[in-house]
Design an enzyme around this catalytic site. Structure first.
Site: not given
Ligand code: C5P
Length: 239
Positions: A36, A64, A66, A69, A120, A216
Site C-alpha cells: 500500500k 491509498d 483517500k 473532492d 480507524t 508499523r
Molecule cells: O501502522 P498502521 O498499521 O497503523 O498503519 C495503518 C495504515 O492504514 C496507514 O497507512 C493508514 O494510513 C491506513 N489507514 C488506516 N485507517 C483507515 C484507512 C487507512 O489506518 N481507515
C-alpha cells in the site's frame, strides 16, 4: 477470495524516502500480498514508486490517497489512478453518493474502488465532538454501516473499516462486498500509536475481513519479514 493467508496481507509502505521503500519491498516481496502506497510516499516519489513495485517487485499496489473532492475532480483523478495499473484505490465515503459514483466512473472498471468509512484512528468520542453520534461504539458502528451502504449503492467494490465493524458490514451488504481492515495489532505488539479501533489479525479475519492492512507492526519490527510471516500464520489459523 484467496485462501492463501499471505494474499490477504497488505503492507503499508509508510516511509519518507524511496531507498527505505525499496529496502522494505525487497525484504517483504513474497511475504505480503500487496503493497500500500499512501500520501507520504506518493508525495515524495509519485508514479515512479508504483511502477517500481509493479514492474521490479511484480507485486500489486493499493494506492491509498483517500480522495475527497467535488465529483468532477474525483472522477478525473480516479481515471489518472487507473492509468497507473493499481489494484485498489480509496475515496472517502463521508461526503456524498455522487462523489462515490464519480470515483467508480473514473475507475473505468480498472481499479477496485474502496470507500473509507470512518478512519480507524477515530474513536466514538472524537466522532461525537465532530457532530456524529452520542459517543457510543454503537453510534459509530451505525455510521460505518450507513456510509458503507451508500458506498455499495454507488458501486464501490468494498470499504475500509475496522475489524470491529467488519462482521456487521458483511451481514448487511453480503460476502462479496470487500472489507479491508487497518488498525491491526498482533497480540504481542504493545503500541497502537494513533490507532483507536484496533483488533488482532485473527479477530479481523474471524469477523470476515478480506484483507488486513498492517504498517508499523511490520515496518518497525526487528525482522519485518518474520513479523509478516507471523501475521500470515495468524490469518491462516483463523481462516
Ligand atoms: O501502522 P498502521 O498499521 O497503523 O498503519 C495503518 C495504515 O492504514 C496507514 O497507512 C493508514 O494510513 C491506513 N489507514 C488506516 N485507517 C483507515 C484507512 C487507512 O489506518 N481507515
Amino acid at each position: 477470495m484467496s485462501t492463501d493467508a499471505r494474499e490477504r496481507l497488505i503492507f503499508a509502505l509508510d516511509v519518507p524516502e524511496p531507498e527505505m521503500a525499496y529496502a522494505l519491498i525487497e525484504q517483504l516481496s513474497g511475504h505480503v500480498g500487496l503493497f500500500k502506497v499512501g500520501l507520504e510516499l506518493f508525495v515524495r516519489c509519485g508514479p515512479a514508486m508504483i511502477h517500481h513495485i509493479r514492474e521490479e517487485a511484480r507485486v500489486g499496489v493499493f494506492l491509498d490517497l483517500k480522495l475527497h473532492d467535488i465529483p468532477a475532480t474525483v472522477e478525473r483523478t480516479m481515471a489518472r489512478i487507473a492509468d497507473l495499473g493499481v489494484q485498489f484505490a480509496t475515496v472517502h465515503c463521508g461526503e456524498s453518493p455522487e462523489m462515490l459514483a464519480a470515483a467508480v466512473r473514473g475507475s473505468g472498471g480498472q481499479v477496485g474502488v474502496l470507500g473509507v468509512t470512518v478512519l480507524t484512528s477515530v474513536s466514538a468520542d472524537a466522532l461525537r465532538l465532530a457532530g456524529f453520534g452520542d459517543g457510543s461504539q454503537s453510534a459509530l458502528t451505525e455510521l460505518v454501516r450507513q456510509r458503507a451502504a451508500i458506498a455499495k449503492s454507488a458501486g464501490v467494490q468494498g470499504v475500509v473499516c475496522s475489524g470491529l465493524e467488519a462482521a456487521a458490514l458483511k451481514a448487511d451488504l453480503g460476502e462479496d462486498f470487500l472489507a479491508v481492515t487497518p488498525g491491526i495489532r498482533p497480540a504481542e505488539a504493545a503500541a497502537a500509536g494513533d490507532q483507536q479501533r484496533v483488533v488482532t489479525p485473527g479477530a479481523a479475519i474471524a469477523a470476515g475481513a478480506d484483507y488486513l492492512v498492517v504498517g508499523r507492526p511490520i515496518r518497525d519490527a526487528r525482522d519485518p519479514a518474520a513479523a509478516a510471516d507471523a501475521i500470515s500464520a495468524e490469518i491462516a489459523a483463523a481462516l
